[in-house]
Motif scaffolding. Structure first.
Motif, PDB file in Angstrom:
ATOM      1  N   VAL A 426       0.845  -1.211   0.000  1.00 38.51           N
ATOM      2  CA  VAL A 426       0.000   0.000   0.000  1.00 38.51           C
ATOM      3  C   VAL A 426       0.874   1.254   0.000  1.00 38.51           C
ATOM      4  O   VAL A 426       0.676   2.178  -0.791  1.00 38.51           O
ATOM      5  CB  VAL A 426      -0.962   0.015   1.215  1.00 38.51           C
ATOM      6  N   ALA A 427       1.869   1.270   0.889  1.00 39.15           N
ATOM      7  CA  ALA A 427       2.746   2.442   0.990  1.00 39.15           C
ATOM      8  C   ALA A 427       3.434   2.718  -0.344  1.00 39.15           C
ATOM      9  O   ALA A 427       3.465   3.859  -0.824  1.00 39.15           O
ATOM     10  CB  ALA A 427       3.781   2.215   2.095  1.00 39.15           C
ATOM     11  N   MET A 428       3.957   1.664  -0.972  1.00 34.62           N
ATOM     12  CA  MET A 428       4.688   1.853  -2.221  1.00 34.62           C
ATOM     13  C   MET A 428       3.767   2.165  -3.390  1.00 34.62           C
ATOM     14  O   MET A 428       4.150   2.895  -4.311  1.00 34.62           O
ATOM     15  CB  MET A 428       5.538   0.615  -2.510  1.00 34.62           C
ATOM     16  N   GLU A 429       2.536   1.634  -3.359  1.00 36.10           N
ATOM     17  CA  GLU A 429       1.555   1.971  -4.409  1.00 36.10           C
ATOM     18  C   GLU A 429       1.287   3.472  -4.427  1.00 36.10           C
ATOM     19  O   GLU A 429       1.097   4.078  -5.492  1.00 36.10           O
ATOM     20  CB  GLU A 429       0.260   1.186  -4.172  1.00 36.10           C
ATOM     21  N   PHE A 430       1.282   4.068  -3.247  1.00 33.04           N
ATOM     22  CA  PHE A 430       1.044   5.519  -3.147  1.00 33.04           C
ATOM     23  C   PHE A 430       2.350   6.309  -3.034  1.00 33.04           C
ATOM     24  O   PHE A 430       2.343   7.477  -2.656  1.00 33.04           O
ATOM     25  CB  PHE A 430       0.125   5.808  -1.958  1.00 33.04           C
ATOM     26  N   ARG A 431       3.466   5.636  -3.353  1.00 29.52           N
ATOM     27  CA  ARG A 431       4.798   6.252  -3.405  1.00 29.52           C
ATOM     28  C   ARG A 431       5.149   6.983  -2.108  1.00 29.52           C
ATOM     29  O   ARG A 431       5.623   8.114  -2.102  1.00 29.52           O
ATOM     30  CB  ARG A 431       4.908   7.169  -4.625  1.00 29.52           C
ATOM     31  N   ALA A 432       4.892   6.298  -1.011  1.00 25.51           N
ATOM     32  CA  ALA A 432       5.172   6.876   0.309  1.00 25.51           C
ATOM     33  C   ALA A 432       6.674   6.946   0.547  1.00 25.51           C
ATOM     34  O   ALA A 432       7.454   6.152   0.012  1.00 25.51           O
ATOM     35  CB  ALA A 432       4.523   6.032   1.399  1.00 25.51           C
ATOM     36  N   SER A 433       7.068   7.882   1.383  1.00 23.53           N
ATOM     37  CA  SER A 433       8.455   7.957   1.842  1.00 23.53           C
ATOM     38  C   SER A 433       8.580   7.148   3.130  1.00 23.53           C
ATOM     39  O   SER A 433       7.580   6.824   3.781  1.00 23.53           O
ATOM     40  CB  SER A 433       8.845   9.410   2.107  1.00 23.53           C
ATOM     41  N   ALA A 434       9.826   6.857   3.508  1.00 22.48           N
ATOM     42  CA  ALA A 434      10.052   6.175   4.786  1.00 22.48           C
ATOM     43  C   ALA A 434       9.501   7.027   5.927  1.00 22.48           C
ATOM     44  O   ALA A 434       8.917   6.503   6.880  1.00 22.48           O
ATOM     45  CB  ALA A 434      11.536   5.902   4.978  1.00 22.48           C
ATOM     46  N   GLU A 435       9.654   8.333   5.814  1.00 21.23           N
ATOM     47  CA  GLU A 435       9.151   9.213   6.877  1.00 21.23           C
ATOM     48  C   GLU A 435       7.624   9.150   6.976  1.00 21.23           C
ATOM     49  O   GLU A 435       7.068   9.179   8.082  1.00 21.23           O
ATOM     50  CB  GLU A 435       9.599  10.660   6.655  1.00 21.23           C
ATOM     51  N   ASP A 436       6.945   9.044   5.827  1.00 22.57           N
ATOM     52  CA  ASP A 436       5.471   8.915   5.850  1.00 22.57           C
ATOM     53  C   ASP A 436       5.061   7.731   6.726  1.00 22.57           C
ATOM     54  O   ASP A 436       4.176   7.845   7.581  1.00 22.57           O
ATOM     55  CB  ASP A 436       4.920   8.686   4.430  1.00 22.57           C
TER      56      ASP A 436
END
Length: 466
Positions: A426-436
């Motif tokens: 999910v995080a990578m699908e929405f191109r999240a950062s590690a900080e997110d």
């Protein structure tokens, strides 16, 4: 002759999901399956039965090794009832395949039992109890894969076996020799190790689970050796011979020295091959690759414009969930929609215990692509939840872009890693950062706190609990 908007050959996860989505989108749909039950390899002799045996054997191991520590005393000896274990596995398979029957009826999909082969690009001959012919505007090939072997190995399916036979043994092997240190070999090896077998793994590559991040291979290797597996990497098998109830495996190690391993069963798990036997693709003009796969473009369309192919029979990872995504993708293309699949974000899982899960790029891939990345890693043993459940092995590792902090890969070994990896997807699908991810609240105590902590570690090295 019955005519359809879409006919699907093969009823595994790719095929039956494609059929459901086509029907949902208003297409008159047929599905063809050569076996008497739907669900393909995954439901009948793959994912589902192997997980049923993994769960049963895990319960047994817990009872033998851990109940006493938990304060649970069981009078008398704890024994394995292999016949009941296999019967329970079969009941899980029956319930699951029965569920597919229900879904076909619910979605008004016509089911044909028999071997489907092309007469031409729009007609399929189905050879079952009777021979039938149907016509379809569009055809989806979803015929899956079969276990591979090595040319010099004779699979007698009694002592020299594939994963199919390993799921229905009538006795627990004294010494199971597993050729291949990939997902299937390690999962089934662990089933029988828990039940009392000696297990020796022989792997050609220099590490087990060689397609995954090397950190995962190293950790799983360490854990399995602690569980008393014998693991021989960089060993090239050169012969497998059966003498009565004994199987003799000969291999050369990396020094070129001959190693002889004797067991009473040998599981050959050296991968799987695309299955097109009897499909008669030549009659439709469909091209195969030199690896025997159906050749497709980015829309999973073959060189014949009305014929598509999905799942294990085309390029890419041989995963049930990859096939499902492709089934939905093709159905939606046929309906005129514009779906997408990001193959980089299809997770891979090994259902040993601890579980192994991965999504995105490995460190080796990022190094090869010369990407400047940073690493945040957190050990499972530092979690309160891990201590409470006595599941201390493993870690979560997050790889993030050094400049942008975007998460590029997540790799984990640990209890429930198979479920936890979804958060990373999910995080990578929405191109999240590690900080997110590090700023998201994770319930305490949970295993998923390791993901937050690994994200914190990747963000200026500020994990809280190590």
């Amino acid at each position: 002759m019955n005519s359809y908007d879409v006919a699907i050959i093969g009823s595994g996860p790719g095929g039956y999901v494609a059929a459901i989505r086509c029907a949902q989108l208003g297409m008159k749909t047929a599905i063809i399956e050569k076996y008497s039950t739907l669900g393909g390899t995954c439901l009948n002799v793959g994912c589902i039965p192997s997980k049923a045996l993994l769960d049963s054997s895990h319960h047994y191991e817990d009872a033998v090794k851990h109940f006493e520590e938990h304060g649970i005393d069981i009078p008398g000896d704890i024994k394995v009832n292999l016949k009941q274990m296999i019967a329970r596995k079969q009941s899980v398979v029956d319930q699951t395949t029965g569920g597919i029957d229900f879904l076909m009826k619910k979605n008004k999909i016509d089911v044909y039992e028999g071997l489907g082969s092309f007469k031409d690009a729009t007609h399929i001959t189905i050879k079952g109890k009777e021979t039938t012919e149907i016509e379809a505007k569009n055809i989806i090939i979803a015929t899956g894969s079969k276990p591979s072997s090595l040319p010099f190995i004779t699979l007698d399916k009694e002592r020299v076996i594939t994963s199919t036979e390993a799921l229905k043994l009538t006795e627990i092997p004294k010494h199971l020799v597993v050729i291949g240190g990939g997902v299937i070999g390690l999962e089934l090896g662990q089933v029988y190790k828990r039940l009392g077998s000696e297990v020796t793994v022989v792997e050609y590559m220099d590490r087990i689970i060689p397609t995954m991040d090397s950190g995962l291979s190293k950790e799983l290797n360490k854990v399995l050796k602690k569980q008393k597996f014998t693991i021989n990497t960089s060993h090239k098998v050169k012969s497998v011979e059966r003498k009565g109830k004994e199987v003799i495996v000969k291999a050369d190690n990396k020094k070129g020295e001959e190693v002889i391993i004797k067991g009473d069963y040998c599981l050959v798990s050296v991968g799987r091959r695309p299955y097109t036997d009897g499909l008669n693709v030549e009659a439709a003009g469909v091209k195969l690759t030199d690896r025997g796969q159906i050749e497709v473009n980015d829309h999973l369309q073959t060189n014949v414009k009305n014929i598509y192919a999905i799942g294990d029979v085309v390029k890419g990872a041989m995963l049930a969930h990859k096939a499902e995504e492709e089934g939905v993708f093709v159905a939606e293309i046929l309906a005129g929609q514009k779906p997408h699949i990001d193959y980089n974000l299809i997770p891979g899982v090994v259902y040993t215990w601890p579980e192994v899960a991965s999504v995105g790029k490995t460190e080796e891939q990022l190094q090869e692509e010369k990407v400047d990345y940073k690493v945040g890693q957190f050990p499972m043993r530092a979690l309160g939840r891990s201590r409470a459940s006595m599941d201390l092995d493993g870690f979560v590792k997050i790889l993030a872009d050094k400049k942008t902090d975007e998460i590029l890969g997540v790799h984990m070994v640990g209890a429930r890693a198979a479920d936890m990896i979804a958060e990373a997807v999910v995080a990578m699908e929405f191109r999240a950062s590690a900080e997110d991810v590090s700023r998201m609240s994770h319930a305490h105590p949970t295993f998923t706190e390791a993901i937050k902590e690994a994200a914190l570690a990747a963000t200026e090295d500020r994990a809280l609990h190590i």
